[in-house]
Design a protein around this motif. Structure first.
Motif, short mmCIF file in Angstrom:
data_model
loop_
_atom_site.label_atom_id
_atom_site.label_comp_id
_atom_site.label_asym_id
_atom_site.label_seq_id
_atom_site.Cartn_x
_atom_site.Cartn_y
_atom_site.Cartn_z
N ASP A 52 0.83 -1.21 0.00
CA ASP A 52 0.00 0.00 0.00
C ASP A 52 0.86 1.26 0.00
OD1 ASP A 52 -2.26 -1.58 0.02
OD2 ASP A 52 -2.66 -1.31 2.16
N GLY A 53 1.91 1.25 0.80
CA GLY A 53 2.82 2.40 0.85
C GLY A 53 3.51 2.63 -0.47
N ALA A 54 3.92 1.54 -1.12
CA ALA A 54 4.57 1.67 -2.43
C ALA A 54 3.60 2.23 -3.46
CB ALA A 54 5.10 0.31 -2.88
N GLU A 55 2.36 1.77 -3.43
CA GLU A 55 1.37 2.28 -4.39
C GLU A 55 1.11 3.77 -4.18
OE1 GLU A 55 -2.05 -0.24 -3.95
OE2 GLU A 55 -1.24 -1.74 -5.33
N ARG A 56 1.10 4.21 -2.91
CA ARG A 56 0.88 5.64 -2.65
C ARG A 56 2.05 6.49 -3.11
NH1 ARG A 56 -1.19 3.50 2.12
NH2 ARG A 56 0.72 3.96 3.25
N PRO A 70 7.98 18.63 -13.44
CA PRO A 70 7.06 17.54 -13.82
C PRO A 70 5.69 17.72 -13.17
CG PRO A 70 8.69 16.76 -12.26
CD PRO A 70 9.07 18.16 -12.61
N ILE A 71 4.66 17.37 -13.91
CA ILE A 71 3.29 17.35 -13.41
C ILE A 71 2.95 15.88 -13.22
CG2 ILE A 71 0.88 17.90 -13.87
CD1 ILE A 71 1.91 20.11 -15.77
N THR A 72 2.53 15.53 -12.01
CA THR A 72 2.24 14.13 -11.72
C THR A 72 0.81 13.97 -11.23
OG1 THR A 72 3.06 14.32 -9.46
CG2 THR A 72 4.64 13.62 -11.13
N ALA A 73 0.32 12.75 -11.32
CA ALA A 73 -0.99 12.38 -10.79
C ALA A 73 -0.80 11.09 -9.99
CB ALA A 73 -1.98 12.17 -11.92
N PRO A 74 -1.60 10.88 -8.96
CA PRO A 74 -1.47 9.64 -8.19
C PRO A 74 -1.72 8.42 -9.06
CG PRO A 74 -2.91 11.19 -7.06
CD PRO A 74 -2.63 11.74 -8.43
N PHE A 75 -0.99 7.37 -8.80
CA PHE A 75 -1.16 6.12 -9.52
C PHE A 75 -2.40 5.41 -9.01
CE2 PHE A 75 -0.29 1.51 -9.80
CZ PHE A 75 -0.22 1.40 -11.17
N ASP A 76 -3.25 4.94 -9.91
CA ASP A 76 -4.46 4.21 -9.55
C ASP A 76 -4.24 2.75 -9.89
OD1 ASP A 76 -6.97 3.23 -9.03
OD2 ASP A 76 -7.97 4.34 -10.61
N ALA A 77 -3.90 1.93 -8.90
CA ALA A 77 -3.60 0.52 -9.13
C ALA A 77 -4.81 -0.24 -9.66
CB ALA A 77 -3.10 -0.13 -7.85
N SER A 78 -6.01 0.21 -9.32
CA SER A 78 -7.20 -0.50 -9.79
C SER A 78 -7.35 -0.41 -11.31
CB SER A 78 -8.44 0.03 -9.11
OG SER A 78 -8.66 1.38 -9.47
#
Length: 87
Positions: A52-56, A70-78
């Motif tokens: 979970d921490g790695a995904e965040r 850089p412009i980033t967005a959170p990764f959505d694992a789903s």
């Protein structure tokens, strides 16, 4: 035994696999089996917490702003967790 907070993912997974193998073979007596099961549950929770921490912490690069940052967005694992998304 190493504290769950200090053990790395690979070591925790290896120990968890060892516990499962022992329990499947019925080697330990009941008291030991219960203690090993409890340890396995803690290790599983620890591994899930690390995942979970790695995904965040993973971010997708979506572009670069005017200043070159850089412009980033959170990764959505789903979005990548099922084979339906790969079709």
């Amino acid at each position: 035994m190493i504290d769950d907070g200090e053990i790395g993912f690979e070591a925790a997974l290896e120990e968890l696999e060892e516990i499962v193998k022992e329990l499947e073979q019925g080697r330990p007596d009941l008291g030991t089996a219960l203690a090993r099961y409890e340890r396995g549950v803690r290790l599983l929770g620890h591994c899930q917490g690390l995942i979970d921490g790695a995904e965040r912490s993973v971010a997708l690069l979506t572009g670069v702003d005017e200043a070159g940052r850089p412009i980033t967005a959170p990764f959505d694992a789903s979005a990548t967790s099922t084979s339906e998304n790969r079709k």
